[in-house]
Scaffold this active site. Structure first.
Site, PDB file in Angstrom:
ATOM      1  N   THR A 197       1.496  -1.422  -0.042  1.00 23.23           N
ATOM      2  CA  THR A 197       0.066   0.031  -0.116  1.00 23.23           C
ATOM      3  C   THR A 197       0.702   1.488  -0.230  1.00 23.23           C
ATOM      4  OG1 THR A 197      -1.995  -0.791   1.272  1.00 23.23           O
ATOM      5  CG2 THR A 197      -1.586   1.499   1.288  1.00 23.23           C
ATOM      6  N   ARG A 209     -13.239  -7.283  -2.586  1.00 21.89           N
ATOM      7  CA  ARG A 209     -13.312  -7.501  -1.062  1.00 21.89           C
ATOM      8  C   ARG A 209     -12.232  -5.591  -1.268  1.00 21.89           C
ATOM      9  NH1 ARG A 209      -7.984  -5.584   1.299  1.00 21.89           N
ATOM     10  NH2 ARG A 209      -7.538  -6.646   2.471  1.00 21.89           N
ATOM     11  N   GLY A 215      -5.337  -5.954   6.500  1.00 25.01           N
ATOM     12  CA  GLY A 215      -6.756  -4.717   6.104  1.00 25.01           C
ATOM     13  C   GLY A 215      -8.406  -5.043   7.849  1.00 25.01           C
TER      14      GLY A 215
HETATM   15  N1  ASP Z   1      -4.083  -2.594   3.442  1.00 25.74           N
HETATM   16  C1  ASP Z   1      -4.051  -3.124   2.612  1.00 25.74           C
HETATM   17  C2  ASP Z   1      -5.060  -4.240   2.429  1.00 25.74           C
HETATM   18  O1  ASP Z   1      -5.714  -4.592   3.131  1.00 25.74           O
HETATM   19  C3  ASP Z   1      -3.193  -4.167   1.967  1.00 25.74           C
HETATM   20  C4  ASP Z   1      -1.227  -3.716   2.686  1.00 25.74           C
HETATM   21  O2  ASP Z   1      -1.149  -2.502   3.036  1.00 25.74           O
HETATM   22  O3  ASP Z   1      -0.727  -4.574   2.757  1.00 25.74           O
HETATM   23  O4  ASP Z   1      -5.555  -3.437   1.049  1.00 25.74           O
END
Ligand code: ASP
Length: 316
Positions: free
Chosen positions: A176, A204, A230
Site C-alpha cells: 500500500t 473485497r 486490512g
Molecule cells: N492494507 C491493505 C489492504 O488490506 C494492504 C496492505 O497494506 O498490505 O488492502
C-alpha cells in the site's frame, strides 16, 4: 503557526524478504520513497497545504511500479485490478474515499476529487470512475497496470492456495502507499492508496479507504496512513483508535501508535505498520512486520528513508 512542518510516507509493509533483497533493489526502493518525500516537501516548503503535500507524495508512489498502488497494483484472484484510496484533512475532517476502481492513473486524485466536489464522502467504483472522467482526470489502459512481478505473485499465490497453503512472503501479502503531513500552519492530512492484497476476492475492500481504519486525520490529535492486513485494521479501527487514545488518555503520538500496532494489531494477526504525525510535527512510524518502506522529511530538509524495522536512516 507551529512553523514546523513534516511529512512521512510509506510504500507498504510488504517488504522483500531480506534474503531476496539485492543492493540494486534496495537502492531503487530508497529512491522511490525519496522521490515521494521530495514531491510532498516541494509543497510544504512553499508554505503549501498538508492535503496538497500528501496527494503529491502519494501520486509519486502510485506512478512507481515498485509499490502496490496505481501502476504497481496487485491483481485480484480473477486477474483484475481493484484499487482503493482515501484522503482526509484534519481541520474539519473533510474526507474523500473510493474503492474498487481501475482506470484512473492516480486513485488518490479520485479520492481528492470526491473530497473537494461532493457532499458525500465515499463512492464505489462506477460512480467514482464517472466523476473522474467528467472531471478530466488522467486515465490509463489496462496494460499500464500490468507488471510481471505482480502477475507472477498472483500465479504463485493461486498455486499455493490450490494446495491448501497460504504465502508467508510479506511482499506478496502486503503493500500500500500512503503519506501524512503537518504543514507550517499545524494543519494535518493523510492519504492512502492501494491495490489491496494479492489474489483478494473480487469486490473485497481493505482498510485503506475506510476512514478511521487505514486513514485518518484530525488537527487535534494526529494524521495516520496504515498498511497491513486490512481486515484486522478495520476490526480494530486502528487509525481512529490512536487518535482516541491521544484525546482521551492524553497519550503522546508515539505511545498511542505503538500500543495499537504492537498490541491490538500485533497480537491479533494484524501484521503491518503505519506512518503518523501530530500537530507539532512529531512523526512516528511503528510496525510489527519485518519492515515497511518508509521515509520522513522535516523542515530542515533532511530526508531519511528506511526499509527494515531496525534500519539506520538512509540519507540518499
Ligand atoms: N492494507 C491493505 C489492504 O488490506 C494492504 C496492505 O497494506 O498490505 O488492502
Amino acid at each position: 503557526m507551529t512553523n514546523r512542518f513534516s511529512l512521512a510516507v510509506h510504500g507498504g509493509a510488504g517488504t522483500i524478504l531480506r534474503r531476496q533483497m539485492t543492493a540494486e533493489k534496495e537502492t531503487a526502493y530508497h529512491a522511490g520513497i525519496k522521490l515521494a518525500l521530495e514531491a510532498g516537501y516541494a509543497v510544504l516548503e512553499k508554505g503549501g497545504d498538508a492535503v496538497d503535500a500528501v496527494v503529491e507524495a502519494v501520486c509519486a508512489l502510485e506512478d512507481n511500479p515498485l509499490f502496490n498502488a496505481g501502476r504497481g497494483a496487485v491483481f485480484t484472484a480473477d486477474g483484475k485490478h481493484e484499487m482503493d484510496a482515501a484522503v482526509m484533512e484534519g481541520t474539519n475532517r473533510h474526507v474523500g474515499a473510493t474503492a474498487g476502481i481501475c482506470g484512473p492513473r492516480n486513485p488518490v486524485r479520485v479520492a481528492r476529487l470526491i473530497m473537494d466536489q461532493s457532499e458525500h464522502v465515499f463512492f464505489g467504483a462506477d460512480a467514482a470512475i464517472k466523476m473522474a472522467r467528467d472531471a478530466g482526470l488522467r486515465f490509463e489502459e489496462d496494460d499500464y497496470f500490468h507488471t510481471e512481478v505482480r502477475w507472477h505473485a498472483l500465479q504463485e499465490t493461486l498455486k499455493l492456495r490450490a494446495e491448501g497453503k497460504e504465502s508467508d512472503d510479506p511482499a506478496r501479502r502486503h503493500g500500500t502507499v500512503g503519506a501524512v503531513a503537518c504543514d507550517a500552519n499545524g494543519k494535518l492530512a493523510a492519504a492512502t492508496s492501494t491495490g489491496g492484497m494479492t489474489a483478494k476476492a473480487p469486490g473485497r475492500i481493505g482498510d485503506s479507504p475506510v476512514i478511521g481504519a487505514g486513514t485518518f486525520a484530525d488537527n487535534q490529535t494526529c494524521a495516520i496512513s496504515a498498511t497491513g492486513h486490512g481486515e484486522v485494521f478495520i476490526r480494530y479501527c486502528a487509525a481512529h483508535e490512536i487518535a482516541a487514545r491521544m484525546r482521551h488518555r492524553g497519550e503522546s503520538l508515539a505511545v498511542a501508535a505503538d500500543h495499537i500496532v504492537m498490541e491490538d494489531l500485533g497480537k491479533n494477526d494484524g501484521s503491518g505498520g503505519l506512518v503518523a504525525v501530530d500537530a507539532n510535527g512529531n512523526v512516528s512510524m511503528p510496525m510489527n512486520s519485518e519492515g515497511m518502506y518508509r521515509g520522513v522529511v522535516t523542515q530542515d530538509g533532511r530526508f531519511e528513508t528506511f526499509i527494515y524495522r531496525d534500519d539506520e536512516p538512509h540519507q540518499g
